[in-house]
Structure formats: structure tokens, C-alpha cells
Design an enzyme around this catalytic site. Sequence first.
Site, short mmCIF file in Angstrom:
data_model
loop_
_atom_site.label_atom_id
_atom_site.label_comp_id
_atom_site.label_asym_id
_atom_site.label_seq_id
_atom_site.Cartn_x
_atom_site.Cartn_y
_atom_site.Cartn_z
N ARG A 145 -4.67 -6.04 -14.70
CA ARG A 145 -3.85 -5.60 -13.56
C ARG A 145 -2.38 -5.80 -13.88
O ARG A 145 -1.96 -6.89 -14.29
CB ARG A 145 -4.23 -6.40 -12.31
CG ARG A 145 -3.28 -6.26 -11.12
CD ARG A 145 -3.77 -7.10 -9.95
NE ARG A 145 -2.84 -7.10 -8.83
CZ ARG A 145 -2.10 -8.13 -8.47
NH1 ARG A 145 -2.15 -9.26 -9.18
NH2 ARG A 145 -1.30 -8.06 -7.42
N ARG B 239 11.17 -7.51 5.28
CA ARG B 239 11.84 -8.80 5.18
C ARG B 239 12.99 -8.88 6.20
O ARG B 239 13.60 -7.86 6.53
CB ARG B 239 12.39 -9.03 3.77
CG ARG B 239 11.34 -9.02 2.68
CD ARG B 239 11.94 -9.32 1.31
NE ARG B 239 10.95 -9.25 0.26
CZ ARG B 239 10.11 -10.24 -0.05
NH1 ARG B 239 10.17 -11.38 0.62
NH2 ARG B 239 9.23 -10.10 -1.02
N LYS C 280 -6.35 -1.77 -0.98
CA LYS C 280 -6.34 -3.20 -0.73
C LYS C 280 -6.45 -3.43 0.79
O LYS C 280 -5.60 -2.97 1.55
CB LYS C 280 -5.06 -3.82 -1.28
CG LYS C 280 -4.97 -3.72 -2.80
CD LYS C 280 -3.57 -4.02 -3.31
CE LYS C 280 -3.16 -5.45 -3.07
NZ LYS C 280 -1.79 -5.71 -3.63
N THR D 282 -7.52 -13.16 -4.83
CA THR D 282 -6.55 -14.12 -4.29
C THR D 282 -7.06 -15.55 -4.27
O THR D 282 -8.07 -15.85 -3.65
CB THR D 282 -6.07 -13.75 -2.87
OG1 THR D 282 -5.82 -12.35 -2.79
CG2 THR D 282 -4.78 -14.50 -2.56
#
Length: 481
Positions: free
Chosen positions: A35, A76, A217, A275
Site C-alpha cells: 500500500r 481541519r 474504505k 488499523t
Amino acid sequence: MRRSRKVKILATIGPASSEQATLKKLFEAGADVFRINMSHADHDLMRTLIGRIRAVEAELGRPIGILADLQGPKLRVGRFANGKETLTVGQAFTLDDNTEAGDATRVYLPHPEILKSVEPGHRLLIDDGKLELKAVKCDGRSIECVVVAGTSISDRKGVSLPDTDLPVGALTEKDRADLDAALEAGVDWIALSFIQRPEDLVEARQIADGRALLLSKIEKPQAVTRLSEIMELSDALMVARGDLGVEMPPEAVPGIQKQITRAARKAGKPVVVATQMLESMISAPVPTRAEVSDVATAVFEGADAIMLSAESAAGAYPVEAVATMNRIAERVEKDPTYPAIINAQRSAPEPTGPDAISYAAREIAETLELAAIVSYTASGATGLRAARERPKVPIIALSPILATARRLSLAWGTHCVVTEDATNLDDMVDRACRITRQEGFGTDGDRIIVTAGVPLGTSGATNMLRIASIGETSGPAGSDK
């Protein structure tokens, strides 16, 4: 080189693993797919890494998959005059379109789509959930909030919106540029981040145009809600537990992982569990017992692949992390309870000829204790159908197309071999027997079952199966690459 396990390992490349010699060690330790995280790789670095992976592939003679993971929209807050502010639970705090530096009462939010979409009662999670705000008043230009949990906020921290459906696509301008570069460089899989709805895949699929497969995802509550629709437009799924565990209660994630894993298997599409699988190995040579159990659970669930992130990208022990994951997977698949668990999760075949053939091939192979199921596959569909059945015997996927073999490196149990297409049925059986023997899956006298589409080369039309004995039809060993 053949694996002693069927679940695949996806390893992220980073500063700790970018050299060609290390990439070779990672593959030899067990990595099947690499990846490249486009959040941290520019186009020149991406092309360099792909070149090194392809060099390892050529040296070892095994197809290796490459996944480019697009960054997706990064939301953000702006900057603060002091860089950081201390907050208290219960106080008011505002996010707005004022570009001035923030203070203890407000901060700039450079995302008008958020300002226009958040409604009173919606949660805003800052810095991976370390700060939780609740919207009280919204006017399209500012969001007045109350601090629910957490005590600090600082420059450029990420914003998660578990209750808000943003009217923006999953591809940013950076993603479009990265996607074009990755496709041009010849990656096999594209991972799309922060998918919310099935429509988020449309643009990427149009751009990819078959040059790479799409992996969605699942990391937002909105995606979980519309999982079946997203899966229909995806080629594979990833349980991205990091962001999913921020936007949803952490205790909900294990159940969602099982839900996604089983739904993907039923649909016959690869699913990756990712993860923090061996997080402690970023700095330690051995994992915790809990991490070993976490990896084992994903293997028991029948996930197609398990993924390493920072462990292999930036950790002190990248090769050891892959080797550890490989050992855990091998041990689980040898556990006496493993076959029963995998069988219990098997779904009835879809009412199509190709699915019925794949189902029958598994039944026959296991009943007769054959050496392998050999699937001829041009598009990869036959190989994926064989993997969906999760047979006890090995799956050898034969394809004349290198790209197909690379893509199938993500699919459970598939040992991919690139070979010329068979010229007739006799050549097909002979070639299957010979390659089974060459690859170490059988010896003279062993039997295999062969599945293919007839006429030969017909994409996705699996309609034939045949039992054959190695040695009766196969000629002398030679290269079929």
C-alpha cells in the site's frame, strides 16, 4: 514461492520500508500487496516505489499487488494566535468563516460546506475525537457549539462529522491528480477514503475506466448505513477501524467489522481489515497478546486480507511485523476450530451458472480430497468466485493477463500464476496439472479440479469443471510464465 496461509497480508510502505532490499524482505516475510499512502507520497516517490516493487516482482517471479490509497477530503480547523488553547467542558466555542487567528472562544473553519451543512445537535469531533463539540446554533457562516468533552484545541487539527452528511464528493483536486498519476504508473487497486454514499464512487470509476479496481474504505457512519449500495459499486471494501472508531462508539466497531466482513464475502468481493492490528510493533519487536487476538479474530472471520499501517511504514520493526502477522495467520488457519467457523459463515451460491460451478468445485474438491482447485480466469471473476467459497484446498488462479494476477493477490486463498491461455481443452487440463506440480501443490497421482469458461477466454463465464490426475496428462516440467 507459495504461502502456507490463505488470508493475504497488505503492508504499507513508508520511510522504514521504501528501499528495494527491504521490500524484498517484506514480501519474503509474507506481504502479498503493498500500500502506498498518497497522504505522504508525492508522485515522484510513488513512481519510485512502484518501480522497486516491480523489480522485486520480476526477481522473485511472483505477481505482487499495489494499492494506492487516496487521501480524501481532509477537514481541519485553522490556526490559533497562540498555537493552542485550553478549553473547559460546558463553555461556548465557535467555528466560523472569519480568517483571523483563533483564540479560546473561536477558530476559523476553512470549509464552507461544513458551515452550511451542520445542524443544531450535530457533533463535531476534533483531533481524532479528543475534543467533542455539540452544535447549538448554525447560520451558514458560523457554528456556535458547546464543549462536551476534552480540554484543548490546537492548529490544523482534523474535524470529523459523524452526524452530518456533507454535499461534497470523495475526490478532492489532490485526489484527482493522485489518481491520474497512480493509474498512469500502473497500480492495481485504488483505495477511496471517506466514502459516504454510492455516488462517491462514480467519478473515480469513470476516471479509472478499468485500469485499476476500486476499494472503498468504510470509515464513516453514513457509509455503514448505505453499505449494500456502496458494495455494489465497489470491487473491494476495507474496514478502516481508525476513523470508524472516532466517528462511532469504539465498542460498536467490532460488530461493524463482522457485518462488513460477512457482507463482502457473501457478495464475493475482497474485504480488508485494517488499523492498529500490531500497533505496539511500531516500537517493540513483539506484539501485545491483545493484538495477536485481534489479528486472529480477523482471520477467523474469513477476511481476505489484514493490513499493517505504521507498523511496516514507519516502525522500527517492519519485517518483523509482517513475519509476526504471517505466523499468527498460519497458526489460526491450522486451528481445529477454523474450518467449522469458516464453513458456518458460508452463504448459499447465487443462482447463476458460474456461481453454481464454483460451489460444485469446492464440494467435489473437499469430498474427494483433491490437491487443488485450478481456475482459469481472464478478468479475475472466476478466481473471486472460487475465493468466495473459502475451500479447504488451495486455489490456483491461472491467467494470461499479469494485471489480473496482481489484482487477485488481494483475494483470499488465491495463488496466482501468469501463463499463456490454453489452446484447447486438452491443453487446458495438461497445463493445469503441470503448473500444480511446478508450484508445489501436488505430485504425480494427485488429482485436481479445473474450472474455466468455454469457449476459452470468455470473460466471467465459468461454465465447466473437470477432474484430472497429475502425471496422466501433464508433460515434462517447464516454464509456463
